[in-house]
Enzyme design. Structure first.
Site, short mmCIF file in Angstrom:
data_model
loop_
_atom_site.label_atom_id
_atom_site.label_comp_id
_atom_site.label_asym_id
_atom_site.label_seq_id
_atom_site.Cartn_x
_atom_site.Cartn_y
_atom_site.Cartn_z
N THR A 117 8.46 42.37 10.41
CA THR A 117 7.23 41.61 10.23
C THR A 117 6.15 42.43 9.54
O THR A 117 6.09 43.66 9.70
CB THR A 117 6.70 41.15 11.60
OG1 THR A 117 5.41 40.56 11.44
CG2 THR A 117 6.57 42.31 12.57
N TYR A 142 3.50 42.77 19.65
CA TYR A 142 4.51 42.17 18.78
C TYR A 142 4.80 43.09 17.60
O TYR A 142 5.96 43.45 17.34
CB TYR A 142 4.04 40.80 18.30
CG TYR A 142 4.83 40.27 17.13
CD1 TYR A 142 6.21 40.08 17.23
CD2 TYR A 142 4.21 39.96 15.92
CE1 TYR A 142 6.94 39.59 16.15
CE2 TYR A 142 4.93 39.46 14.85
CZ TYR A 142 6.29 39.29 14.97
OH TYR A 142 7.02 38.81 13.89
#
Length: 330
Positions: A117, A142
């Site tokens: 990501t 995250y």
């Protein structure tokens, strides 16, 4: 020899499975179906309901199906949720990935494509497109959990006969142009998903989190990539590794950004409907501007995106949302 897709019943994973099947490859899917759907998996693929945390089950799948490569999507993806429950994110994204990587190596898997990501970068120092050499400063568990998995992959590749590509996604949206799968997760927080739901009356309103950022209209800027182009990058990465390519990290985005308000305008154009927009406070962990420099993916992997158009992305997402609406009314 087969390709194992973890999380292959989820949003991006199901598109990946269809792309691999379309390419004539043997595909095995492992998914615990916590947020994915068995019906989203291409029928030509073998679906095994299992958790990647179950290393014995994964080892058996690798041996039984003669798995040569793994494409790893399984994981948790919400920044706000990760801030509220960081340990769950380190368990699901980092610890479970550790077990998967270790099991893969122990059972002779030599090539691995990882769903990473752009959250590993955090807020960039300027508004220029982000290269893979930019500082890595994740602002959420995250992002950190994904970065830790990248680090494990790098160390594993240095120590073993094992190579990987980590693809750092920017904002993935849209749906399969053939209407076979799309974003179906209940309660998903992806901007275009929420906006299309709102346009169709599934939600009363959509909330903008912060409208006072130093951008052209006060809202955050994101690089939106069509999910079909994203999975094409994975196919290119798999071909690259199978051809003997060395391990690498590559961004996946178009190199242009749209504000939240511009995206909402695109949803209005596609749907022909207006809807309520509520202004809320900034959220902790949100990045102001995030735009990809994807030169490495284009030059090294040979990636050639074909759906670089915000209106096309939104139209495909809306068409899928309408499909889900009809499905639920049956």
């Amino acid at each position: 020899m087969a390709v194992l897709v973890t999380g292959g019943a989820g949003y991006i994973g199901s598109h990946m499975v269809w792309a691999l099947v379309d390419a004539g490859l043997d595909v095995v899917v492992v998914d615990r179906l916590s947020s994915g759907f068995g019906w989203a998996v291409a029928p030509e693929a073998k679906l095994v309901e299992a958790d990647i945390a179950d290393c014995d089950a994964i080892a058996n799948i690798i041996r039984t199906h003669d798995v040569e490569s793994i494409i790893h999507f399984a994981g948790s993806i919400s920044v706000p949720e990760s801030l509220a429950d960081p340990m769950a994110y380190y368990q699901n994204n980092t610890v479970n990935s550790h077990g998967l990587i270790r099991t893969a190596i122990a059972n002779g898997v030599k090539t691995f494509v990882f769903s990473s990501t752009a959250a590993v970068y955090g807020t960039p120092d300027d508004n220029e497109p982000i290269t893979e050499n930019a500082p890595l400063r994740p602002q959420s568990p995250y992002g950190t959990s994904k970065l830790m998995t990248e680090m494990m992959l790098a160390d594993a590749a240095a120590a073993h006969d094992f190579r990987y590509v980590a693809l750092r996604y920017f904002n993935v949206s849209g749906a399969d142009p053939l209407g076979r799968t799309g974003q179906s997760t209940v309660g998903a927080i992806n901007l275009i998903k929420v906006a299309t739901e709102t346009a169709l009356g599934k939600r009363d309103a959509i909330e903008i989190f912060g409208a006072d950022y130093p951008t052209r209209d006060g809202t955050c800027i994101r690089d939106f990539i069509h999910v079909t182009d994203l999975v094409a990058a994975h196919v290119d990465a798999l071909d690259y590794l199978r051809g003997g390519g060395e391990s690498l990290v590559a961004n996946c985005g178009y190199g242009r950004g749209y504000t939240i308000r511009e995206v909402l305008d695109a949803v209005r154009r596609a749907s022909g409907r207006d809807f309520e927009v509520r202004l809320g406070a900034r959220r902790h962990g949100d990045i102001i501007t995030s735009i990809a420099d994807s030169a490495r993916a284009r030059q090294v992997l040979g990636w050639q995106p074909r759906h670089d158009d915000l209106d096309e992305i939104v139209r495909s997402a809306l068409a899928w949302e309408e499909h889900l609406q009809r499905r639920n009314q049956m």
